[in-house]
Design an enzyme around this catalytic site. Sequence first.
Site, PDB file in Angstrom:
ATOM      1  CE1 TYR A 141      -5.698   2.697  10.239  1.00 55.00           C
ATOM      2  CE2 TYR A 141      -4.283   2.159   8.139  1.00 55.00           C
ATOM      3  CZ  TYR A 141      -5.650   2.343   8.850  1.00 55.00           C
ATOM      4  OH  TYR A 141      -6.654   2.354   8.305  1.00 55.00           O
ATOM      5  CG  HIS A 185      -2.032  -0.673  14.844  1.00 56.05           C
ATOM      6  ND1 HIS A 185      -3.662  -0.445  15.312  1.00 56.05           N
ATOM      7  CD2 HIS A 185      -1.949  -0.436  13.873  1.00 56.05           C
ATOM      8  CE1 HIS A 185      -4.070  -0.473  14.285  1.00 56.05           C
ATOM      9  NE2 HIS A 185      -3.403  -0.241  13.231  1.00 56.05           N
ATOM     10  NE  ARG A 212      -1.997  -1.791   3.421  1.00 55.17           N
ATOM     11  CZ  ARG A 212      -2.417  -1.820   4.903  1.00 55.17           C
ATOM     12  NH1 ARG A 212      -3.695  -1.440   5.210  1.00 55.17           N
ATOM     13  NH2 ARG A 212      -1.655  -2.478   5.761  1.00 55.17           N
ATOM     14  CD  GLU A 221      -3.643   3.538  15.353  1.00 51.41           C
ATOM     15  OE1 GLU A 221      -2.925   3.545  16.221  1.00 51.41           O
ATOM     16  OE2 GLU A 221      -3.683   4.022  14.154  1.00 51.41           O
ATOM     17  CE  LYS A 242       0.955  -1.901   9.493  1.00 52.70           C
ATOM     18  NZ  LYS A 242      -0.313  -2.606  10.145  1.00 52.70           N
ATOM     19  CG  ASP A 257      -2.107  -4.185  12.960  1.00 55.52           C
ATOM     20  OD1 ASP A 257      -0.789  -4.594  12.827  1.00 55.52           O
ATOM     21  OD2 ASP A 257      -2.676  -3.914  11.796  1.00 55.52           O
TER      22      ASP A 257
END
Length: 372
Positions: free
Chosen positions: A94, A96, A15, A118, A75, A270
């Site tokens: 993101y 996490h 991605r 997120e 990511k 995740d």
Amino acid sequence: MLIGCPKEIKNQEYRVGMTPSAAMEAISRGHSVIIETNAGVGAGFPDADYASVGAEIVGTAAEIFKRADMVVKVKEPQAVERKQLREGQILFTYLHLAPDPEQTKDLLDSGVTAIAYETVTDRNGGLPLLAPMSEVAGRLAPQVGSWTLQKANGGRGVLMGGVPGVGPAKVVVLGGGVVGTHAARIAAGMGADVTITDLSTPRLRYLDDVFGGQFKNAYASKNNTAELIAEADMVIGAVLIPGAEAPKLVSRAQLATMKPGAALVDVAIDQGGCFETSKATTHDDPIYEVDGIMHYCVANMPGAVARTSTIALGNATMPFMMALADKGWKQACEDDEHLLNGLNTHAGKLTYYAVGKALGIDVVSPSLALKM
């Protein structure tokens, strides 16, 4: 503002954080965009697509991190990337953080202003930047689970939909949110016998009203969960506590009650995973076995369908990215409390309570961070 997008370097992550459409939007508003060469190739966007809308193609990620006012990714930044972040720079991706103390420490040490996809919210209590990837992961989960169930992969050798005279696979989905609902729909569409569980009776009512007949539902008590997983051929973990570590819903001891070769698919990996025996895997080596039970715990499942995922994510992130670029992060967050909820670190301070609780780190309120 100068917006930079590096190529993702996590294992088999195809991605990209910005689509050519998002780059064009930013440039049309007077911003500059730099893209690392080949950043979008894995999602089907060659450099020429970005160059044609006015983005500058640069040769290295180091140049992105050095020059950009805001770095946009997919990511969480890997260790080599985190070393290049700096105070005064915005990181929009993101993160996490709850199960990842090393990343959290590095982000705090860098002083970067990190806004996590997120934990951005909306007026309906949803997570609009997590939702598209939750939809993708939910729809993928039965597919990868059915592959895991194949005998050659260590599974029970059970076909999802069965055949005339042979019953279908029994699938249990733990969690009735976005991931779980999409997983249950796809598993049922594959012909499986599906039960979805949740702790919210209003949510179970909603699922029954909308999908009644497609799949069953059950209250997620410990007893019900234990009984269901003991009979399951596949269990899909689809629980989420925003920004926090996922609860462990299946213990190692419970694996002994399951059918040999049953498959666990942990979409919550995740956030640390919702099975006690979960550990993050990659698309290169996605499956492992514990006590006769097969585990699929790929931490970037949507990366397998990079083009669909990139476009879906780009559609969701673009308005927020434009607000950050147009107004600066402080004004954008003052104007939108839901974007402010995405703030996880700023100037060496942690600003998200659930992460602080998980990692034992003191937290500064996001509203106070706005004044720093």
